[in-house]
Design an enzyme around this catalytic site. Sequence first.
Site, PDB file in Angstrom:
ATOM      1  N   HIS A   1       0.828  -1.219   0.000  1.00 12.07           N
ATOM      2  CA  HIS A   1       0.000   0.000   0.000  1.00 12.07           C
ATOM      3  C   HIS A   1       0.859   1.264   0.000  1.00 12.07           C
ATOM      4  O   HIS A   1       0.353   2.350  -0.289  1.00 12.07           O
ATOM      5  CB  HIS A   1      -1.020  -0.010   1.154  1.00 12.07           C
ATOM      6  CG  HIS A   1      -0.533   0.452   2.473  1.00 12.07           C
ATOM      7  ND1 HIS A   1      -0.217  -0.407   3.511  1.00 12.07           N
ATOM      8  CD2 HIS A   1      -0.321   1.698   2.954  1.00 12.07           C
ATOM      9  CE1 HIS A   1       0.171   0.310   4.552  1.00 12.07           C
ATOM     10  NE2 HIS A   1       0.115   1.583   4.250  1.00 12.07           N
TER      11      HIS A   1
ATOM     12  N   GLN B   1       0.370   5.674  11.684  1.00 13.24           N
ATOM     13  CA  GLN B   1       0.541   6.181  10.319  1.00 13.24           C
ATOM     14  C   GLN B   1       1.990   6.639  10.077  1.00 13.24           C
ATOM     15  O   GLN B   1       2.534   7.401  10.877  1.00 13.24           O
ATOM     16  CB  GLN B   1      -0.416   7.348  10.056  1.00 13.24           C
ATOM     17  CG  GLN B   1      -1.807   6.887   9.626  1.00 13.24           C
ATOM     18  CD  GLN B   1      -2.546   6.146  10.714  1.00 13.24           C
ATOM     19  OE1 GLN B   1      -2.642   6.643  11.819  1.00 13.24           O
ATOM     20  NE2 GLN B   1      -3.042   4.960  10.411  1.00 13.24           N
ATOM     21  N   GLY B   2       2.558   6.166   8.998  1.00 14.12           N
ATOM     22  CA  GLY B   2       3.946   6.484   8.681  1.00 14.12           C
ATOM     23  C   GLY B   2       4.901   5.363   9.055  1.00 14.12           C
ATOM     24  O   GLY B   2       6.052   5.364   8.653  1.00 14.12           O
ATOM     25  N   ASP B   3       4.401   4.412   9.849  1.00 20.53           N
ATOM     26  CA  ASP B   3       5.215   3.231  10.181  1.00 20.53           C
ATOM     27  C   ASP B   3       5.044   2.130   9.153  1.00 20.53           C
ATOM     28  O   ASP B   3       5.821   1.172   9.106  1.00 20.53           O
ATOM     29  CB  ASP B   3       4.825   2.678  11.561  1.00 20.53           C
ATOM     30  CG  ASP B   3       5.248   3.597  12.690  1.00 20.53           C
ATOM     31  OD1 ASP B   3       6.355   4.156  12.609  1.00 20.53           O
ATOM     32  OD2 ASP B   3       4.479   3.756  13.657  1.00 20.53           O
ATOM     33  N   SER B   4       4.018   2.251   8.334  1.00 18.56           N
ATOM     34  CA  SER B   4       3.701   1.222   7.346  1.00 18.56           C
ATOM     35  C   SER B   4       4.898   0.778   6.549  1.00 18.56           C
ATOM     36  O   SER B   4       5.770   1.582   6.202  1.00 18.56           O
ATOM     37  CB  SER B   4       2.650   1.731   6.368  1.00 18.56           C
ATOM     38  OG  SER B   4       1.384   1.543   6.913  1.00 18.56           O
TER      39      SER B   4
ATOM     40  N   ASP C   1      -0.374  -7.463   1.652  1.00 21.87           N
ATOM     41  CA  ASP C   1       0.160  -6.091   1.659  1.00 21.87           C
ATOM     42  C   ASP C   1       1.681  -6.113   1.820  1.00 21.87           C
ATOM     43  O   ASP C   1       2.220  -5.772   2.871  1.00 21.87           O
ATOM     44  CB  ASP C   1      -0.509  -5.290   2.783  1.00 21.87           C
ATOM     45  CG  ASP C   1      -0.183  -3.802   2.715  1.00 21.87           C
ATOM     46  OD1 ASP C   1       0.402  -3.360   1.704  1.00 21.87           O
ATOM     47  OD2 ASP C   1      -0.508  -3.095   3.692  1.00 21.87           O
TER      48      ASP C   1
END
Length: 256
Positions: free
Chosen positions: A71, A207-210, A116
């Site tokens: 993603h 969010q942003g660790d993905s 993912d």
Amino acid sequence: MFKFVILLSVVACAFGAAIPEGLLPQLDGRIVGGTATTISSFPWQISLQRNGGHSCGGSVFRSNIIVTAAHCLQSVSASSLQVRAGSSYWNSGGVVFKVASFRNHEGYNAKTMVNDIAVIRLSGNLGMSSTIRTIGLASNAPANGAAASVSGWGTQSSGSSSIPTQLQFVNVKIVGQAQCASSSYSYGSQIRSTMICASAPGKDSCQGDSGGPLVSGGVLVGVVSWGYGCAASNYPGVYADVAVLRNWVNNAANSV
Ligand code: ARG
């Protein structure tokens, strides 16, 4: 509404550009409970950057191959991407490499978030050192309750619009796929066979660790994927299950 909020929390993950404030999920606002750390403790961690801004995490798998989340690589071209490795800070230090190519899992589905996972080929080889090191892939899913840690430069609370410059980590416990889909938690059938979960009270990726690493027993067991808010009770962080996706990663690393 439930699905809607999850989709938004998945979308709001790029920090290169300004985030439309109104689009961010405002679910619990709790601190995600991290501790600042240095790259020597997580030398496989990289910052994946889009147009010069941090967008996602990733892990060094080979000297020129990064594992991240599919993603993180939707509707982007390799030429807009770079990878910073070997630094505790996403915006300075270490080394920066251009992205030569990437490959998303062919079975990735943005609605269900299955598969993912993605691999990136760098424009050159990273030199291994105390701050840059490869990490191996789990061959078996870790046991329910196993100790794990997750690191990254993601937001420190759900819905926050800023990210820390220094790398953070939290210790969490694995919640197995079956447990995570059970009535002990609130996701139910949204948890598919390519997913594994992890949680601890008040601690989570965000969010942003993905794309970043969930590590247990010295191997990569998960890739940060999604969640309902961050550190919300009954909603563990959800990760791509590396043991399940291992063969795909090995093949893709050879062909990307
Ligand atoms: N989708 C987010 C990202 O792209 C990761 C969300 C992880 N959420 C969680 N509760 N662990 O950065």
